[in-house]
Design an enzyme around this catalytic site. Structure first.
Site, short mmCIF file in Angstrom:
data_model
loop_
_atom_site.label_atom_id
_atom_site.label_comp_id
_atom_site.label_asym_id
_atom_site.label_seq_id
_atom_site.Cartn_x
_atom_site.Cartn_y
_atom_site.Cartn_z
N TYR A 1 -14.75 -11.85 0.57
CA TYR A 1 -15.48 -10.66 0.45
C TYR A 1 -17.02 -11.13 -0.19
O TYR A 1 -17.96 -10.47 -0.08
CB TYR A 1 -14.86 -9.73 -0.55
CG TYR A 1 -13.71 -8.92 0.45
CD1 TYR A 1 -14.04 -8.02 1.30
CD2 TYR A 1 -12.23 -9.16 0.02
CE1 TYR A 1 -13.01 -7.39 1.66
CE2 TYR A 1 -11.35 -8.61 0.69
CZ TYR A 1 -11.74 -7.80 1.79
OH TYR A 1 -10.82 -6.84 2.35
N ARG B 1 -6.76 11.73 -6.76
CA ARG B 1 -8.08 11.07 -6.73
C ARG B 1 -9.38 11.60 -6.15
O ARG B 1 -10.48 11.26 -6.02
CB ARG B 1 -7.74 9.87 -5.46
CG ARG B 1 -7.16 8.23 -5.85
CD ARG B 1 -8.01 7.69 -6.97
NE ARG B 1 -9.53 7.85 -6.13
CZ ARG B 1 -9.67 6.96 -4.98
NH1 ARG B 1 -9.04 6.33 -4.29
NH2 ARG B 1 -10.83 7.04 -4.79
N ARG C 1 -3.67 6.70 0.15
CA ARG C 1 -3.96 7.46 1.05
C ARG C 1 -3.10 8.12 1.98
O ARG C 1 -3.26 9.43 2.48
CB ARG C 1 -5.00 6.89 2.02
CG ARG C 1 -6.31 6.47 1.43
CD ARG C 1 -7.05 5.41 2.17
NE ARG C 1 -6.60 4.37 2.38
CZ ARG C 1 -6.89 3.24 3.15
NH1 ARG C 1 -8.13 3.31 3.71
NH2 ARG C 1 -6.27 2.25 3.46
N ARG D 1 0.97 -1.24 -0.05
CA ARG D 1 0.19 0.02 -0.10
C ARG D 1 0.67 1.20 -0.13
O ARG D 1 0.57 2.34 0.66
CB ARG D 1 -0.94 0.07 1.09
CG ARG D 1 -1.62 -0.89 1.07
CD ARG D 1 -3.08 -1.15 0.06
NE ARG D 1 -3.93 -1.97 0.28
CZ ARG D 1 -5.33 -1.89 0.87
NH1 ARG D 1 -5.46 -0.64 1.47
NH2 ARG D 1 -6.01 -2.85 1.00
N ASP E 1 -6.89 -3.06 -7.54
CA ASP E 1 -7.25 -3.54 -6.24
C ASP E 1 -7.59 -5.17 -6.34
O ASP E 1 -7.84 -5.40 -7.51
CB ASP E 1 -8.64 -2.70 -5.72
CG ASP E 1 -8.91 -3.38 -4.32
OD1 ASP E 1 -8.54 -2.81 -3.43
OD2 ASP E 1 -9.80 -4.33 -4.20
O1 1CP Z 1 0.51 0.37 -3.23
C1 1CP Z 1 -0.33 -0.23 -3.23
O2 1CP Z 1 -0.24 -1.47 -2.59
C2 1CP Z 1 -1.88 -0.04 -3.62
C3 1CP Z 1 -2.67 -1.03 -4.65
C4 1CP Z 1 -3.57 -1.69 -3.73
C5 1CP Z 1 -3.28 -3.22 -3.47
C6 1CP Z 1 -2.09 -3.95 -3.39
C7 1CP Z 1 -4.91 -1.44 -3.33
C8 1CP Z 1 -5.27 -0.10 -3.72
N1 1CP Z 1 -5.67 -2.27 -2.98
C9 1CP Z 1 -4.79 -3.68 -2.78
C10 1CP Z 1 -4.88 -4.86 -2.43
C11 1CP Z 1 -5.90 -5.17 -1.56
N2 1CP Z 1 -7.07 -4.65 -1.52
C12 1CP Z 1 -5.95 -6.23 -0.54
C13 1CP Z 1 -4.64 -6.89 -0.21
C14 1CP Z 1 -3.70 -6.16 0.66
C15 1CP Z 1 -3.93 -5.73 2.10
O3 1CP Z 1 -4.15 -7.02 2.79
O4 1CP Z 1 -3.92 -4.57 2.20
C16 1CP Z 1 -7.18 -6.32 -0.07
C17 1CP Z 1 -7.59 -6.92 1.41
C18 1CP Z 1 -7.94 -5.45 -0.62
C19 1CP Z 1 -9.45 -4.96 -0.28
C20 1CP Z 1 -9.65 -3.53 0.11
N3 1CP Z 1 -9.79 -2.60 -0.78
C21 1CP Z 1 -9.60 -2.90 1.36
C22 1CP Z 1 -9.59 -3.66 2.62
C23 1CP Z 1 -10.91 -3.73 3.43
C24 1CP Z 1 -10.90 -4.72 4.38
O5 1CP Z 1 -11.41 -5.79 4.44
O6 1CP Z 1 -10.43 -4.31 5.43
C25 1CP Z 1 -9.88 -1.33 1.11
C26 1CP Z 1 -9.75 -0.42 2.07
C27 1CP Z 1 -9.84 -1.19 -0.44
C28 1CP Z 1 -9.83 -0.11 -1.00
C29 1CP Z 1 -8.55 0.62 -1.59
N4 1CP Z 1 -7.64 -0.41 -2.40
C30 1CP Z 1 -6.55 0.40 -2.81
C31 1CP Z 1 -6.63 1.63 -2.02
C32 1CP Z 1 -5.90 2.92 -2.15
C33 1CP Z 1 -7.81 1.56 -1.57
C34 1CP Z 1 -8.45 2.68 -0.60
C35 1CP Z 1 -9.52 3.54 -1.30
C36 1CP Z 1 -9.35 4.83 -1.54
O7 1CP Z 1 -8.35 5.33 -1.48
O8 1CP Z 1 -10.56 5.35 -1.80
#
Ligand code: 1CP
Length: 361
Positions: free
Chosen positions: A168, A57, A48, A44, A93
């Site tokens: 999910y 964004r 954010r 990540r 994602d």
């Molecule tokens: O630098 C990076 O890693 C950015 C790319 C990235 C990756 C690898 C994003 C962007 N999401 C992910 C993978 C992801 N998404 C995972 C596996 C990694 C981890 O465990 O953190 C998971 C579980 C998700 C699902 C997801 N998407 C969540 C978690 C929710 C939960 O169950 O607790 C969330 C909050 C998202 C949204 C998301 N994905 C990515 C971003 C930057 C965001 C935030 C949304 C936003 O900025 O509006």
């Protein structure tokens, strides 16, 4: 000979005579080859915590930004420029391929993925079909552009693992207990295995698009597998993750297998076919390496909340991770899970400097 200064150098495109990603520090560490210093990137790392990301964004929905190759390229490059990490991770994602095949999923700010029509019975399975390049043309586009822009810096592609994607789809969104997921797993094991089989096909298809477009490594995120005990993990999950990782055994890209709270599963996750096992902060890396066994590298594992510690405490913790990681068959420095949104980007830059100054133990 590969020049160690390069990963911190310009990111504005490869030119004739520049080193190939193949020789990059990050990939050598993944392969367990000796490295002159420990490579570092952050899960990540885009997103954010970065003001430049928030600006870009503003008013654009998460999934829309993932489907716009120019945005994906820019957001992927932002942390590499700022932190001079040794690898980039594609901005996307884990739910993207599910959306691409028609699942009604929204990423809700402050919540995460929310599934409008959860999958809980056999009839719903037919909604899950394999993913091909035609479903995600913007992903291949972005990867090709990024590979040119990044030059010698490797790009990591990724997919959600079958269990984490299933969690999910079955729960309908993020969960604390995974009660519905486990209920389905225990009460309808045949349906469960068919569901995970379909999700494995989706993960394979989605990763193949990224590998064919030029990513240098892949990471399988089984973020929530740690809610299972080892017996259940081996029975209900491992064969499917093993099939995903096995599909890339000869693809020439290191395969990283990551989960949170997986201290008791590290051996099994390694057996699933990982070249590198991601470790969260709960298990020290030397102990993790023992559980994982020889011939595999480890990735991790600074507590993401260590960024809020005083400078001397943080430096000690970074040093400790480097020393313990140095005892494994290869070490890629990372956080134990993703960057927390409240993180000061300046502290992440400082961590990169600390890791680069430390030599493998
Ligand atoms: O630098 C990076 O890693 C950015 C790319 C990235 C990756 C690898 C994003 C962007 N999401 C992910 C993978 C992801 N998404 C995972 C596996 C990694 C981890 O465990 O953190 C998971 C579980 C998700 C699902 C997801 N998407 C969540 C978690 C929710 C939960 O169950 O607790 C969330 C909050 C998202 C949204 C998301 N994905 C990515 C971003 C930057 C965001 C935030 C949304 C936003 O900025 O509006």
């Amino acid at each position: 000979m590969y020049c160690v200064a390069v990963p911190g150098g310009e990111t504005s495109g490869a030119s004739v005579g520049e080193p190939e990603p193949r020789d990059a520090l990050f990939l050598r560490a993944c392969r367990g080859e000796p490295t002159e210093r420990t490579p570092v990137w952050f899960m990540r790392q885009a997103g954010r915590a970065l003001p430049e990301y928030r600006r870009l964004r503003a008013n654009i929905a998460m999934l829309d930004s993932c489907r716009d190759p120019a945005m994906v390229t820019e957001i992927t490059l932002q942390p590499v420029r700022r932190f001079r990490t040794d690898a980039a991770i594609l901005f996307s994602d884990i739910v993207l391929p599910l959306v691409a095949i028609g699942m009604n999923i929204d990423i809700v700010a402050g919540v995460g993925p929310v599934v409008a029509d959860p999958i809980r019975d056999r009839a719903a399975l037919s909604r899950l079909r394999p993913v091909t390049g035609d479903d995600v043309p913007y992903v291949a586009d972005a990867v090709r552009t990024l590979v040119g822009e990044l030059g010698p810096i490797p790009l990591i592609g990724f997919s959600g693992a079958p269990f984490t994607l299933a969690s999910y789809l079955v729960e309908g969104g993020p969960s604390r207990t995974y009660a519905r997921t486990k209920q389905l797993m225990y009460t309808e094991p045949r349906l469960w295995h068919e569901l995970l089989g379909r999700l494995a096909d989706i993960a394979i298809g989605y990763l193949r698009v990224q590998v064919e477009a030029g990513v240098s490594a892949i990471q399988l995120f089984d973020s929530w597998a740690g809610v299972l005990d080892e017996v259940d993990y081996r029975r209900y999950v491992l064969p499917h993750s093993e099939r995903v990782l096995g599909a890339f055994a000869d693809a020439g890209v290191p395969r990283i297998h990551f989960g949170v709270n997986t201290g008791e599963l590290l051996g099994a996750m390694a057996e699933a076919g990982a070249d590198v096992v991601g470790v969260d902060w709960r298990v020290p890396l030397d102990e993790a390496a023992r559980r994982i066994g020889p011939m595999r590298a480890v990735q991790g594992n600074l507590d993401p909340a260590a960024v809020f510690a005083p400078a001397d405490v943080l430096a000690d913790k970074v040093h400790d991770v480097c020393v313990r990681g140095g005892k494994a068959g290869g070490h890629v420095f990372n956080l134990g899970h993703g960057v927390l949104p409240e993180t000061d980007p300046g502290v992440l830059a400082h961590i990169v400097d600390l890791v680069h100054a430390a030599s493998p133990g």
